[in-house]
Design a protein around this motif. Structure first.
Motif, PDB file in Angstrom:
ATOM      1  N   LEU A  52       0.824  -1.211   0.000  1.00 57.90           N
ATOM      2  CA  LEU A  52       0.000   0.000   0.000  1.00 57.90           C
ATOM      3  C   LEU A  52       0.859   1.262   0.000  1.00 57.90           C
ATOM      4  CD1 LEU A  52      -2.971  -0.703   2.473  1.00 57.90           C
ATOM      5  CD2 LEU A  52      -3.051  -0.448  -0.011  1.00 57.90           C
ATOM      6  N   LEU A  53       1.887   1.289   0.838  1.00 59.82           N
ATOM      7  CA  LEU A  53       2.753   2.473   0.912  1.00 59.82           C
ATOM      8  C   LEU A  53       3.398   2.754  -0.448  1.00 59.82           C
ATOM      9  CD1 LEU A  53       4.514   1.995   4.385  1.00 59.82           C
ATOM     10  CD2 LEU A  53       2.741   3.659   3.777  1.00 59.82           C
ATOM     11  N   GLN A  54       3.837   1.696  -1.131  1.00 61.39           N
ATOM     12  CA  GLN A  54       4.504   1.893  -2.420  1.00 61.39           C
ATOM     13  C   GLN A  54       3.524   2.368  -3.490  1.00 61.39           C
ATOM     14  OE1 GLN A  54       7.458   2.241  -3.184  1.00 61.39           O
ATOM     15  NE2 GLN A  54       8.853   0.755  -2.301  1.00 61.39           N
ATOM     16  N   VAL A  55       2.368   1.739  -3.589  1.00 59.10           N
ATOM     17  CA  VAL A  55       1.441   2.087  -4.671  1.00 59.10           C
ATOM     18  C   VAL A  55       0.816   3.461  -4.449  1.00 59.10           C
ATOM     19  CG1 VAL A  55      -0.669   1.059  -3.694  1.00 59.10           C
ATOM     20  CG2 VAL A  55      -0.349   1.120  -6.169  1.00 59.10           C
ATOM     21  N   LEU A  56       0.722   3.897  -3.189  1.00 61.77           N
ATOM     22  CA  LEU A  56       0.109   5.195  -2.894  1.00 61.77           C
ATOM     23  C   LEU A  56       1.128   6.331  -2.820  1.00 61.77           C
ATOM     24  CD1 LEU A  56      -2.473   4.130  -0.147  1.00 61.77           C
ATOM     25  CD2 LEU A  56      -2.932   4.644  -2.559  1.00 61.77           C
ATOM     26  N   PHE A  57       2.329   6.047  -2.286  1.00 53.97           N
ATOM     27  CA  PHE A  57       3.291   7.127  -2.040  1.00 53.97           C
ATOM     28  C   PHE A  57       4.672   6.881  -2.648  1.00 53.97           C
ATOM     29  CE2 PHE A  57       0.516   6.667   1.761  1.00 53.97           C
ATOM     30  CZ  PHE A  57      -0.232   7.818   1.596  1.00 53.97           C
ATOM     31  N   GLY A  58       4.953   5.656  -3.093  1.00 51.83           N
ATOM     32  CA  GLY A  58       6.279   5.332  -3.603  1.00 51.83           C
ATOM     33  C   GLY A  58       6.331   5.319  -5.114  1.00 51.83           C
ATOM     34  N   LEU A 311      -6.315  -0.086  -8.616  1.00 50.38           N
ATOM     35  CA  LEU A 311      -7.350  -0.275  -7.596  1.00 50.38           C
ATOM     36  C   LEU A 311      -7.456  -1.725  -7.120  1.00 50.38           C
ATOM     37  CD1 LEU A 311      -9.490   0.967  -5.824  1.00 50.38           C
ATOM     38  CD2 LEU A 311     -11.130   0.755  -7.716  1.00 50.38           C
ATOM     39  N   PRO A 312      -7.511  -2.730  -8.018  1.00 50.46           N
ATOM     40  CA  PRO A 312      -7.566  -4.114  -7.521  1.00 50.46           C
ATOM     41  C   PRO A 312      -6.355  -4.465  -6.660  1.00 50.46           C
ATOM     42  CG  PRO A 312      -8.114  -4.033  -9.855  1.00 50.46           C
ATOM     43  CD  PRO A 312      -7.604  -2.681  -9.498  1.00 50.46           C
ATOM     44  N   PHE A 313      -5.193  -3.927  -7.027  1.00 52.91           N
ATOM     45  CA  PHE A 313      -3.976  -4.178  -6.250  1.00 52.91           C
ATOM     46  C   PHE A 313      -4.105  -3.569  -4.851  1.00 52.91           C
ATOM     47  CE2 PHE A 313       0.306  -2.742  -4.929  1.00 52.91           C
ATOM     48  CZ  PHE A 313       0.940  -3.978  -4.852  1.00 52.91           C
ATOM     49  N   ILE A 314      -4.632  -2.345  -4.785  1.00 43.70           N
ATOM     50  CA  ILE A 314      -4.814  -1.670  -3.494  1.00 43.70           C
ATOM     51  C   ILE A 314      -5.775  -2.471  -2.614  1.00 43.70           C
ATOM     52  CG2 ILE A 314      -5.794   0.382  -2.385  1.00 43.70           C
ATOM     53  CD1 ILE A 314      -4.747   2.001  -4.808  1.00 43.70           C
ATOM     54  N   ILE A 315      -6.920  -2.862  -3.189  1.00 48.59           N
ATOM     55  CA  ILE A 315      -7.903  -3.633  -2.421  1.00 48.59           C
ATOM     56  C   ILE A 315      -7.312  -4.975  -1.987  1.00 48.59           C
ATOM     57  CG2 ILE A 315     -10.151  -4.782  -2.535  1.00 48.59           C
ATOM     58  CD1 ILE A 315     -11.035  -2.596  -4.486  1.00 48.59           C
ATOM     59  N   GLY A 316      -6.553  -5.607  -2.877  1.00 48.84           N
ATOM     60  CA  GLY A 316      -5.921  -6.884  -2.549  1.00 48.84           C
ATOM     61  C   GLY A 316      -5.004  -6.774  -1.338  1.00 48.84           C
ATOM     62  N   ILE A 321      -3.925  -7.377   4.656  1.00 49.70           N
ATOM     63  CA  ILE A 321      -3.745  -6.806   5.995  1.00 49.70           C
ATOM     64  C   ILE A 321      -4.858  -7.287   6.926  1.00 49.70           C
ATOM     65  CG2 ILE A 321      -3.704  -4.666   7.341  1.00 49.70           C
ATOM     66  CD1 ILE A 321      -2.516  -3.296   4.855  1.00 49.70           C
ATOM     67  N   LEU A 322      -6.089  -7.262   6.433  1.00 50.53           N
ATOM     68  CA  LEU A 322      -7.216  -7.713   7.246  1.00 50.53           C
ATOM     69  C   LEU A 322      -7.072  -9.189   7.625  1.00 50.53           C
ATOM     70  CD1 LEU A 322     -10.218  -5.945   5.457  1.00 50.53           C
ATOM     71  CD2 LEU A 322      -9.191  -5.355   7.661  1.00 50.53           C
ATOM     72  N   ILE A 323      -6.619 -10.005   6.668  1.00 44.23           N
ATOM     73  CA  ILE A 323      -6.398 -11.429   6.949  1.00 44.23           C
ATOM     74  C   ILE A 323      -5.403 -11.596   8.090  1.00 44.23           C
ATOM     75  CG2 ILE A 323      -5.305 -13.525   6.014  1.00 44.23           C
ATOM     76  CD1 ILE A 323      -6.609 -12.853   3.328  1.00 44.23           C
TER      77      ILE A 323
END
Length: 430
Positions: A52-58, A311-316, A321-323
């Motif tokens: 998540l950090l990479q796809v959103l901020f990296g 988006l699918p990558f982010i949700i995945g 994380i939830l798992i």
């Protein structure tokens, strides 16, 4: 519906690519099944956040974070030191925590001083192609052994495991090449579910300790307070340098796949990605997980599924994380038979070789380039056959290099190519 299935397929790919590593490391250190389950929980938690950090901020690419082969190797080497009496298990694991924290700090320094911009210039098509061929070569042994059932129930080829695993592999290949777009796009998810069900019906799944706690936050510093040692400092420095080359190569490869399917091109920010990678290395150390890195195998996944949206990558990653918060699900994920995981993602790894060949094809294959390719592949692939236990007496830097054919061959390729450029420059000056 498409978004849901694409996201679930990312989850399946992340789990199939991840679960083997904590299990193998845990067994090498003599962890109980409960400790391995907790180790897997922490690793999934860190990988989900890292992605998540990479796809959103990296780097902002749908590029999976996974257990770094380099850290995997370092863990196994230290497990060998424990078994030989050179270290206690507690001390080794604490030193590994410290090593990942040191690695993260070095990444932050290199990124903040913008040294990565200089380093990425070294990754020409010749180097990237060599890196991809060596990556497939390094992983191929584990995949073949895994599909043949070696070290699953026994340390020999197990026909009752190998036959259905090979069948799953063939089905995965056929589904990925079918003319039906829906099936082709979700071939990995379909194959994983079908393969898991087949192994269950055949009685080939393993029993693991079931955790009864419903919710659990991954425990920080689960191995204890990080412990510094001169050997680990050297290992961490060398590992950080090599992971940097891994990160750059993975970003370049995935960006090429995406640009071939999308008219929109983007400028990659390697320094920003380096900062996030440093933070992710810290997270691995703080949560006693396996050190992570952007995985080049994601390119094979994108080629197979054509799922290049973010988006699918982010949700995945959010789902991963939830798992990790629910031990019941973590234990359930740990039950994925490793031969099935190897069989399902086999084609994604194999397709990386085609990307490497394309890199070579973009070059003028002069005598010089062919010489560099042949020497680099010979050294890189040859070092894969050197038993790891024969290197434990060597200095940390030499051990880390010699124990990783991927990095050794890539470095040889870089040195040879740059060496020839220096020679040419001096000739032109004269």
């Amino acid at each position: 519906m498409r978004l849901v299935l694409s996201s679930l397929q990312w989850v399946a790919f992340i789990l199939a690519s991840t679960i083997v590593v904590p299990i193998v490391i845990g067994e090498a250190f003599g962890m109980t099944s409960l400790e391995i389950s907790e180790f897997l929980q922490r690793t999934l938690f860190v990988l989900g956040i890292a992605g998540l950090l990479q796809v959103l901020f990296g780097h902002r690419l749908p590029l999976m974070e996974g257990p770094a082969g380099l850290w995997w190797g370092v863990f196994i080497v230290y497990a060998g030191l424990v078994s030989s009496g050179g270290l206690t298990g507690e001390s080794a694991l604490r030193q590994l925590e410290a090593g990942m924290l040191i690695s993260g700090t070095l990444f932050l320094i290199a990124s903040l001083f913008r040294w990565i911009d200089t380093i990425k210039q070294l990754f020409t098509p010749l180097v990237t192609g060599t890196y991809l061929i060596l990556l497939v070569s390094q992983l191929s042994g584990s995949f073949i052994q895994g599909i043949l059932g070696i070290d699953y129930f026994t340390d020999q080829v197990d026909a009752k495991v190998a036959v259905p695993a090979i069948g799953i592999l063939i089905v995965t290949i056929l589904l990925s090449k079918t003319s039906i777009p829906f099936i082709r796009s979700y071939s990995i998810l379909i194959s994983l579910v079908a393969g898991w069900l087949l192994f269950y019906l055949l009685g080939l799944t393993k029993e693991t300790t079931k955790r009864t706690d419903m919710f659990s936050f991954p425990e920080p510093l689960a191995f204890g307070i990080p412990e510094l040692s001169s050997g680990m400092v050297i290992n961490a420095i060398m590992t950080a340098m090599l992971l940097l080359t891994n990160m750059i190569a993975s970003m370049k490869v995935v960006e090429k796949v995406i640009s071939s399917h999308s008219p929109q091109s983007r400028e990659l920010d390697y320094n920003r990605a380096g900062v996030i990678t440093g933070i992710n290395q810290w997270l691995s150390g703080l949560f006693a997980a396996v050190g992570n890195v952007p995985l080049s195998s994601t390119a094979g996944f994108l080629l197979t599924t054509k799922t290049i949206e973010r988006l699918p990558f982010i949700i995945g990653n959010v789902l991963v994380i939830l798992i990790s918060f629910f031990p019941v699900f973590t234990s359930f994920a740990a039950n994925i038979p490793t031969p099935v995981g190897y069989a399902v993602i086999f084609i994604t790894i194999a397709s990386l070789a085609s990307l490497g060949v394309r890199e070579y094809h973009s070059l003028q294959l002069t005598e010089r380039n062919l010489f560099i390719i042949s020497i680099s592949l010979m050294i890189g692939i040859g070092s894969l056959f050197v038993p790891g236990e024969t290197l434990t007496h060597l200095p940390g830097v030499i051990m880390a290099l010699t124990n990783n054919g991927l990095i050794l061959g890539t470095l040889v390729c870089i040195l040879l190519e740059q060496g020839y450029r220096v020679i040419d420059h001096h000739k032109h000056k004269k």
